[in-house]
Design a protein around this motif. Structure first.
Motif, mmCIF file in Angstrom:
data_model
loop_
_atom_site.group_PDB
_atom_site.id
_atom_site.type_symbol
_atom_site.label_atom_id
_atom_site.label_comp_id
_atom_site.label_asym_id
_atom_site.label_seq_id
_atom_site.Cartn_x
_atom_site.Cartn_y
_atom_site.Cartn_z
ATOM 1 N N PHE A 196 0.954 -1.121 0.164
ATOM 2 C CA PHE A 196 0.097 0.112 -0.254
ATOM 3 C C PHE A 196 0.701 1.291 0.192
ATOM 4 N N VAL A 197 1.824 1.351 1.052
ATOM 5 C CA VAL A 197 2.766 2.451 0.913
ATOM 6 C C VAL A 197 3.528 2.578 -0.236
ATOM 7 N N LEU A 198 4.341 1.709 -0.821
ATOM 8 C CA LEU A 198 4.789 1.724 -1.946
ATOM 9 C C LEU A 198 4.303 2.067 -3.037
ATOM 10 N N ASP A 199 2.913 1.511 -3.510
ATOM 11 C CA ASP A 199 2.365 2.037 -4.459
ATOM 12 C C ASP A 199 1.604 3.135 -4.578
ATOM 13 N N LEU A 200 1.330 3.788 -3.170
ATOM 14 C CA LEU A 200 0.907 5.073 -2.935
ATOM 15 C C LEU A 200 2.198 5.998 -3.356
ATOM 16 N N LEU A 201 3.090 5.599 -2.885
ATOM 17 C CA LEU A 201 4.542 6.519 -3.242
ATOM 18 C C LEU A 201 4.432 6.725 -4.710
ATOM 19 N N LYS A 202 4.316 5.523 -5.499
ATOM 20 C CA LYS A 202 4.605 5.633 -6.928
ATOM 21 C C LYS A 202 3.617 6.295 -7.487
ATOM 22 N N GLU A 203 2.077 6.221 -7.015
ATOM 23 C CA GLU A 203 1.274 6.683 -7.794
ATOM 24 C C GLU A 203 0.817 8.276 -7.330
ATOM 25 N N LYS A 204 0.902 8.463 -6.079
ATOM 26 C CA LYS A 204 0.675 10.047 -5.559
ATOM 27 C C LYS A 204 1.906 10.698 -5.020
ATOM 28 N N HIS A 205 3.254 10.129 -4.969
ATOM 29 C CA HIS A 205 4.186 10.976 -4.475
ATOM 30 C C HIS A 205 4.260 11.277 -3.114
ATOM 31 N N VAL A 206 3.525 10.573 -2.268
ATOM 32 C CA VAL A 206 3.495 10.772 -0.579
ATOM 33 C C VAL A 206 4.140 9.732 0.021
ATOM 34 N N LEU A 207 5.045 9.836 0.859
ATOM 35 C CA LEU A 207 5.799 8.734 1.476
ATOM 36 C C LEU A 207 5.523 8.613 3.052
ATOM 37 N N PHE A 208 4.920 7.419 3.374
ATOM 38 C CA PHE A 208 4.684 7.210 4.624
ATOM 39 C C PHE A 208 5.436 5.882 5.040
ATOM 40 N N VAL A 209 5.509 5.273 6.342
ATOM 41 C CA VAL A 209 6.035 4.131 6.638
ATOM 42 C C VAL A 209 4.980 2.856 6.869
ATOM 43 N N HIS A 210 5.177 1.935 6.485
ATOM 44 C CA HIS A 210 4.290 0.781 6.812
ATOM 45 C C HIS A 210 4.190 0.573 8.016
ATOM 46 N N GLY A 211 3.140 0.226 8.577
ATOM 47 C CA GLY A 211 2.756 -0.050 10.046
ATOM 48 C C GLY A 211 3.646 -1.566 10.463
ATOM 49 N N SER A 212 3.650 -2.420 9.352
ATOM 50 C CA SER A 212 4.454 -3.679 9.662
ATOM 51 C C SER A 212 5.815 -3.489 9.905
ATOM 52 N N GLY A 213 6.500 -2.565 9.444
ATOM 53 C CA GLY A 213 7.873 -2.188 9.922
ATOM 54 C C GLY A 213 8.037 -2.043 11.439
ATOM 55 N N PHE A 214 6.985 -1.604 12.023
ATOM 56 C CA PHE A 214 7.113 -1.201 13.551
ATOM 57 C C PHE A 214 6.841 -2.562 14.167
ATOM 58 N N CYS A 215 6.207 -3.466 13.749
ATOM 59 C CA CYS A 215 5.843 -4.580 14.320
ATOM 60 C C CYS A 215 4.974 -5.550 13.395
ATOM 61 N N PRO A 216 5.616 -6.749 13.045
ATOM 62 C CA PRO A 216 4.573 -7.581 11.877
ATOM 63 C C PRO A 216 3.372 -7.937 12.450
ATOM 64 N N GLU A 217 3.351 -8.012 13.767
ATOM 65 C CA GLU A 217 1.985 -8.435 14.314
ATOM 66 C C GLU A 217 1.032 -7.424 14.823
ATOM 67 N N PHE A 218 1.310 -6.492 15.541
ATOM 68 C CA PHE A 218 0.626 -5.409 15.998
ATOM 69 C C PHE A 218 0.459 -4.232 15.217
ATOM 70 N N GLY A 219 1.413 -4.099 14.114
ATOM 71 C CA GLY A 219 1.431 -2.950 13.427
ATOM 72 C C GLY A 219 0.874 -3.160 12.121
ATOM 73 N N LYS A 220 0.709 -4.195 11.487
ATOM 74 C CA LYS A 220 0.374 -4.575 10.166
ATOM 75 C C LYS A 220 -1.309 -3.706 10.020
ATOM 76 N N GLY A 221 -1.294 -3.627 8.666
ATOM 77 C CA GLY A 221 -2.610 -2.884 8.428
ATOM 78 C C GLY A 221 -2.639 -1.602 8.769
ATOM 79 N N HIS A 222 -1.596 -0.834 9.164
ATOM 80 C CA HIS A 222 -1.663 0.548 9.544
ATOM 81 C C HIS A 222 -0.398 1.286 8.808
ATOM 82 N N LEU A 223 -0.331 2.443 8.732
ATOM 83 C CA LEU A 223 0.873 3.268 8.137
ATOM 84 C C LEU A 223 1.048 4.342 9.422
ATOM 85 N N ARG A 224 2.580 4.823 9.253
ATOM 86 C CA ARG A 224 2.567 5.897 10.398
ATOM 87 C C ARG A 224 2.975 7.245 9.533
ATOM 88 N N SER A 225 2.410 8.371 10.043
ATOM 89 C CA SER A 225 2.664 9.625 9.199
ATOM 90 C C SER A 225 3.220 10.561 10.262
#
Ligand SMILES: Cc1ncc(COP(=O)(O)O)c(C=O)c1O
Length: 387
Positions: free
Chosen positions: A334-363
């Motif tokens: 989601f984060v990488l596709d959004l970056l490619k298409e809309k040129h906005v960069l967030f961080v994917h939630g699973s990067g902060f915890c695969p189990e409890f962060g997935k399905g989120h993003l950090r802004s």
């Protein structure tokens, strides 16, 4: 060349996503970057008296190696801050100044961990707590934080995950990436669990004065082992100076283990330590202004993100992040596709915890409101088109 195993597993989501963003920039595309928690990349400046002190120290020829544990003046000033802000009594002998908290985490885990030992980390967490644990051959174990309750730690889950191999419980309050600020009751419970199991508590308080809705509470000093880590990157707006510190309470051997590592890297930047002491001793006027600005941006981000169908965010009460749920299971895609298409960069939630962060993003909520608005408008368009 065969690289050592210990580096093969290292990931740092916040900086890893910069690589594809840089590729876009090379093609002349402007990317709105909401990934890195560095206020100096936005409209925030290091307080003038700090930069003056830094220049003056250079002119005064304080350009020498300092003591490995840090300059006495700075360690003294840190003790005074601990006393006045948190009512915690300590002495300069308990403090080691580090190259940011980051080096402190590395040296702490370097001193603590044998292979397969465990560190309990919040889920989600600031990623180096997982990465350094792995680097030293240990295993990070994530305890749940409860999104529906404002991302406060699930004490039962934490206690259930304590094993014979658990070497420390890490707490980040205010939290990165969720912006949660923990209530006193939860902190007391947490401290009780650590003491009952005779496990070291590591408390990361780098965002301590960046709170919006209620005062920052923290752990009192008891007779149980605790290490407080803090630094000058956030509240004192000096990320690039790389000055942090660790305060060792009831854990002299651990302090000795960290000091041995501190000696082999000689010292932290002497000039920046002088200016960091000035930061603590001098005017604190920038802090309420900083908090006011961040609160306005937090308010906007929280309201706007919750207006997007399929996106929901609990209200961060501190730091400068927001961690919304997004309508996608594969948050990295989601984060990488959004970056490619809309040129906005967030961080994917699973990067902060695969189990409890997935399905989120950090802004981050650091940019001005017009920039946040543009970024979230693009996020909304992307969600409408793809989810
Ligand atoms: C919770 C937390 N701890 C530590 C750090 C890094 O601090 P330092 O710049 O002192 O290494 C960060 C940076 O984002 C952070 O969010």
């Amino acid at each position: 060349m065969n690289l050592a195993d210990r580096v093969s597993q290292i990931e740092y989501a916040i900086r890893d996503v910069v690589v594809p963003a840089t590729e876009l920039e090379k093609k002349g595309i402007t990317v709105i970057k909401l990934n890195i928690g560095d206020p100096l990349k936005f409209d925030f400046e290091t307080p003038h008296h700090m930069t003056e002190a830094l220049c003056q120290a250079a002119k005064d020829n304080m350009n020498f190696y300092g003591p490995s544990e840090g300059l006495p003046r700075l360690r003294e000033a840190i003790c005074k801050r601990e006393q006045s802000l948190n009512g915690r009594t300590c002495n300069p002998g308990q403090i080691i100044v580090t190259n940011g908290i980051s080096e402190g985490i590395s040296m702490l885990f370097g001193a603590l961990l044998e292979p397969s030992d465990e560190i309990l980390v919040p889920g989600p967490t600031y990623p180096p707590y997982m990465a350094y644990t792995r680097f030293y051959g240990g295993n990070p174990v994530s305890y749940r934080t409860i999104e529906e309750e404002g991302w406060v730690p699930d004490i039962e889950d934490m206690e259930a995950k304590i094993s014979k191999k658990t070497k420390a419980i890490t707490v980040i309050n205010p939290n990165n990436p969720t912006g949660a600020v923990y209530p006193k009751k939860v902190l007391m419970e947490l401290q009780r669990v650590a003491a009952d199991h005779d496990i070291l508590l590591i408390t990361d308080e780098i965002y301590d004065e960046m709170v919006f809705d209620k005062p920052h509470e923290t752990f009192p000093v008891t007779d149980a082992p605790m290490v407080i880590v803090n630094g000058f990157s956030k509240v004192y707006l000096a990320t690039g100076w790389r000055i942090g510190y660790a305060v060792f309470c009831n854990c002299d051997e651990l302090k000795e283990g960290v000091l041995r590592q501190a000696r082999i890297r000689l010292c932290t930047n002497t000039l920046c330590q002088v200016a960091a002491a000035e930061a603590l001793e001098g005017s604190q006027e920038h802090i309420p202004l900083l908090v006011k600005k961040l609160k306005e941006r937090r308010d906007f981000a929280w309201k706007r993100l919750n207006e997007i169908e399929g996106v929901s965010a609990s209200k961060p009460e501190g730091a400068f992040y927001i961690f919304p749920k997004i309508p996608a299971r594969d948050d990295k895609k989601f984060v990488l596709d959004l970056l490619k298409e809309k040129h906005v960069l967030f961080v994917h939630g699973s990067g902060f915890c695969p189990e409890f962060g997935k399905g989120h993003l950090r802004s981050v909520v650091l940019p001005t409101i017009d920039v946040l608005e543009e970024a979230y408008n693009r996020l909304e368009e992307f969600v409408k088109a793809h989810c």
